[in-house]
Design an enzyme around this catalytic site. Structure first.
Site, PDB file in Angstrom:
ATOM      1  N   HIS A  67      -0.715  -2.345   9.492  1.00  0.00           N
ATOM      2  CA  HIS A  67      -0.042  -1.693   8.366  1.00  0.00           C
ATOM      3  C   HIS A  67      -1.043  -0.876   7.540  1.00  0.00           C
ATOM      4  CE1 HIS A  67       1.228  -1.972   4.038  1.00  0.00           C
ATOM      5  NE2 HIS A  67       2.305  -1.390   4.544  1.00  0.00           N
ATOM      6  N   GLU A  70      -1.775   2.279   9.278  1.00  0.00           N
ATOM      7  CA  GLU A  70      -0.644   3.215   9.105  1.00  0.00           C
ATOM      8  C   GLU A  70      -0.815   4.005   7.805  1.00  0.00           C
ATOM      9  OE1 GLU A  70       2.842   3.086   6.571  1.00  0.00           O
ATOM     10  OE2 GLU A  70       3.268   1.406   7.933  1.00  0.00           O
ATOM     11  N   HIS A  71      -1.128   3.293   6.707  1.00  0.00           N
ATOM     12  CA  HIS A  71      -1.350   3.976   5.423  1.00  0.00           C
ATOM     13  C   HIS A  71      -2.486   5.001   5.529  1.00  0.00           C
ATOM     14  CE1 HIS A  71       0.661   1.890   1.865  1.00  0.00           C
ATOM     15  NE2 HIS A  71       1.255   1.383   2.924  1.00  0.00           N
ATOM     16  N   GLU A 142       1.700  -3.168  -3.245  1.00  0.00           N
ATOM     17  CA  GLU A 142       2.822  -3.312  -2.306  1.00  0.00           C
ATOM     18  C   GLU A 142       3.038  -4.797  -2.002  1.00  0.00           C
ATOM     19  OE1 GLU A 142       2.328  -1.120   1.353  1.00  0.00           O
ATOM     20  OE2 GLU A 142       4.399  -1.472   1.995  1.00  0.00           O
TER      21      GLU A 142
END
Lengths: 429, 425
Positions: A67, A70-71, A142
């Site tokens: 993840h 991905e960012h 997040e």
């Protein structure tokens, strides 16, 4: 280029596997304004134990790294790719799941430019220590956001109950502590292992000219060189059949309680049509047992145990699977007892009739037609299916072929007390 | 060619809106009821559609009703409540497969229309009262729904902002009504309100899909018979004097929720409305906007930082999730960026980029039937008749001066912060 026609649905799909191993699919959609494209790698939160490209030893990477990557892929030396997409009138996004990371855009103009941007930004990584550190603050927020979200906590708690070793139990974003360990070198190592074209799929759906788009993609790929890809070696610890924890209660700052009953699936090594059949049959079974037209739903709703937040879901991937049933309730213990009783009752004395099965199949077929109105659904689901050797457009024929014996078999395999667990969110006292 | 061709037919008590398109494999029917937001009846309006959708005379149990929908190839049927300016809206939405894509040729659209008429006009009522068990079930469910808003902190803090900011205005009412009022609603009260709403609400019916317009018009004319009614325009209410307020609330949360409300003094249909849309795009609407860049990318304070416009009430809402200790920092960045907008501190490129993204967003919305209805319904709420092509055209011609002018109309009203325990200093 191969052309596949689906006559009943009046759709045509074009496919080609490029020399570097990249799978490309194009589905023209007339009348739509937007083109939607996804560029997906078969790499998600569960792929945390593997042999890195060019190495021999297994490594374990920090939770949440897929993840995080991905960012970070959106940031380049000369700025942010979001900016470039919006200059070209597109909106871009990405998501990481248990088994996939997808990058996507949608736009109603400049499709060629946007497609070029999508492919190029995913294929040119740029990570620096400074930007990696900066991202930790953003992803930290997040993580906090999800920590305050009772539905997310409930869902993940329900998964954690089921699995002792399997990495599906790890939160996709990781924790603040685990992402603190991430460095730019680790990101490159994961990138080079999992972002080879032969581990990826590009799907384009919209009002496009098929030949031109395919030509553009081929030219783009021909300009780039990639190392010869070897098979990716992933390691998963063995997982027992029983659940890890029978019950988890999460006191939170909420007014309503919530309860989910989760079931750990068996036979999850299947791929292809066998997997499709198992997945669809399980979905039909759950709809029959807990759908809004079912006797069980009526009973639970009338007795005030559930409201319309009640839902059920079945997830299956290679190596793991689970069903979830539940929602908001004023009595989480009683709801858990009732759901379990209803499941056991199905196994011991099924009330499902041929008539109710046929009705439920019709419902599922209608739902599929509704879903294929959505370019997002087609691209994302098609990719997921393809990664498991299934074909999205087989859904209707496979649904039509489900027989009552299939339902009984699936119920027999799925429903078992030792594979069930309960997760509850309750108000903090 | 027009981006959407809408045909409107005025009928007795209802307006029929048809959009013929062959891009969907389903047909969509949406029935909307609109009335002024009023304290006296908002809870009844929240309860009513829930009772109506659970059963009817012909389908006396929810199981029978839902089973019938399953038979129609899983026709979906759901209700939705909304707030558009000082109006409350109730929507009944159905989506049904287009039989052209099925091996079974049953005419599903007509059957679906019949079903909707049944649910709306033949409720499970005896002696002037709704069926008691159904009523009690739906009351319980409504209370649960209202309670659960507290649990979703993003929604909760947005609601709290509106409550504080619009205290003296009907807009502060919640679409689901008030929990404390639910119990006292009797079957008789609700039936009386049902009669009143069907007689007085502004009714709109949208049908979207690969349809024969004349056939549909005939069908609707035969089935939907309502009495004619007067329009119910509401006066726009807003405080004369706007003063900046700061409201802080402490709860056991990990992430603080910052919600800031501005008055735009511009509503749908006003000449400045399109400039306001462009303003919002440059300021906080997208991932290239000032808020995203400055709060998230540069200061690393948040995962989300965005703004959106409430078109009919004339509000601009900023929202961000931050660590409770960063309140001052975040507020000052958000205010600085607003000041930058007022000073015209943005480039022509920002403008071009934003217009392209707005155009893209609007066109994308038109790729779903629900999106088409959502956009067309603005005209009904505002009593306007702006075509979508005109919309796109007017976004395109917005100038920098117009954006600056609209920015200078915007006033900060309320800063609401839901903060973690022990974080307030």
């Amino acid at each position: 280029m191969e052309k596949i026609s689906f006559d009943q649905l009046q759709e045509e799909l074009y496919h080609e596997k490029l020399e570097n191993g990249l799978e490309v699919y194009i589905l023209p959609k007339k009348g739509f304004n937007k083109t939607y494209a996804t560029f997906t790698t078969k790499y998600g939160s569960i792929d945390n134990h593997f042999v890195p490209a060019g190495k021999k030893e297994l490594v374990k990477v920090p939770d949440g790294i897929a993840h995080f990557l991905e960012h970070k892929l959106f940031e380049k030396e000369d700025g942010d790719v979001f900016q470039q997409f919006s200059r070209q009138g597109a909106s871009a996004n990405a998501f990481t799941s248990f088994t996939r990371t997808a990058y996507l855009f949608s736009s109603t103009s400049d499709v060629e430019k946007n497609l070029e941007t999508l492919i190029d930004f995913v294929q040119y990584p740029y990570f620096s220590e400074k930007t990696v550190e900066k991202e930790k603050g953003i992803i930290g927020q997040e993580i906090d956001m999800y920590d305050d979200n009772p539905d997310w906590r409930l869902y993940f708690g329900a998964i954690q109950n089921l699995f002792e070793n399997h990495p599906v139990k790890i939160d996709i974003a990781g924790t603040k502590e685990s992402i603190a360990e991430i460095t730019k070198d680790m990101l490159y190592e994961c990138y080079h292992t999992f972002y080879h074209p032969s581990n990826m799929l590009l799907f384009i759906v919209g009002p496009v000219q098929v030949e031109e788009i395919m030509k553009q993609i081929k030219e783009n790929q021909a300009k780039k060189t990639f190392p010869t890809q070897v098979e990716i070696e992933r390691k998963f610890e063995s997982e027992k059949e029983d659940v890890s924890e029978k019950k988890l209660v999460l006191p939170m700052n909420v007014h309503s309680s919530k309860c989910l009953v989760s079931i750990k699936a068996t036979d999850t090594e299947k791929q292809g049509e066998e997997m499709l059949k198992q997945e669809l049959t399980t979905n039909v079974l759950l709809e029959l047992l807990f759908g809004r037209s079912s006797e069980n739903y009526d009973k639970l709703y009338s007795s005030g145990l559930i409201d319309e937040s009640f839902s059920f879901d079945y997830t299956q991937e290679k190596g793991f699977g689970f069903a979830m049933i539940g929602g908001d309730t004023n009595n989480p213990d009683q709801l858990a007892t009732e759901i379990k009783r209803m499941l056991e009752e199905e196994k011991s004395s099924s009330k499902i009739t041929v008539e109710s099965l046929e009705r439920t199949k019709k419902k599922k077929i209608g739902a599929f037609l509704r879903a294929v109105n959505s370019p997002e659904y087609i691209a994302n689901q098609f990719t997921r299916y393809a990664f498991n050797d299934m074909n999205l457009f087989d859904v209707v024929p496979v649904l039509e072929a489900i027989k009552i014996e299939d339902i009984h078999n699936v119920a027999d395999n799925l429903i078992s007390e030792n594979r069930m667990a309960i997760c509850q969110v309750v108000p903090k006292s | 060619m027009a981006v959407v061709s809408e045909t409107i037919k005025e009928m007795s008590g209802i307006k029929l809106h048809m959009v013929k398109t062959d891009k969907f494999k389903t047909n969509t029917i949406i029935f909307k009821m609109k009335a002024p937001l009023q304290k006296e009846n908002v809870t009844k309006r929240a309860l009513l559609p829930n009772v109506l959708q659970s059963n009817s005379k012909k389908f006396p149990t929810t199981g029978q009703l839902r089973g019938y929908l399953d038979e129609l190839y899983g026709a979906t049927f759901y209700i939705d409540l909304g707030k558009k300016g000082e109006y409350h809206t109730i929507s009944f939405a159905m989506e049904v497969a287009n039989e052209r894509f099925l091996s079974d040729p049953t005419p599903l659209l007509k059957t679906a229309i019949d079903f909707l008429v049944e649910v709306l006009t033949n409720p499970n009522v005896a002696d002037g009262e709704f069926h008691n068990e159904t009523l009690e079930k739906e009351k319980r469910s409504l209370k649960q729904r209202i309670q659960s808003i507290y649990d979703d902190k993003m929604k909760y803090s947005n609601n709290r902002l509106i409550e504080e900011m619009c205290k003296e205005e009907p807009y502060s009412l919640h679409v689901h009504g008030k929990e404390s009022e639910v119990d006292s609603i009797s079957g008789k009260d609700l039936y009386a309100y049902y009669k009143k709403a069907l007689a007085e609400d502004e009714l709109s019916l949208y049908i979207i899909g690969d349809i024969e317009e004349q056939e549909v018009e005939q069908m609707v004319n035969d089935k939907f018979t309502f009495s004619s009614r007067a329009s119910q325009a509401v006066e726009k209410k807003q405080p004369v004097q706007i003063e900046e307020k700061v409201i802080k609330e402490e709860q056991d949360v990990k992430q603080g929720k910052l919600n800031i409300g501005y008055r735009t003094n511009v509503a749908y249909g006003d000449p400045d409305y399109f400039a306001l849309q462009v303003f919002n795009g440059v300021y906080g609407g997208f991932s290239h906007s000032k808020l995203f860049i400055n709060v998230r990318e540069k200061a690393s304070l948040a995962y989300y930082a965005a703004s959106r416009v409430e078109s009919h009430k004339g509000l601009l809402m900023v929202m961000s999730g931050i660590d409770s200790s960063n309140f001052e920092k975040a507020v000052s960045i958000i205010k600085e960026q607003m000041q930058a907008m007022k000073n015209g501190d943005f480039s022509d490129d920002d403008l071009i980029q934003t217009k392209a993204v707005i155009r893209n967003q609007l066109l994308e919305t038109l790729d779903t039937a629900r999106g088409i209805v959502e956009i067309l319904y603005h005209n009904v709420v505002a009593g306007q008749q702006i075509q979508l092509d005109e919309w796109l055209q007017r976004i395109e011609t917005v100038t920098k001066e117009e954006v600056v002018k609209v920015a200078n109309k915007i006033q900060l009203d309320t800063i609401y912060f839901l903060t973690g325990k022990g974080a307030t200093k």
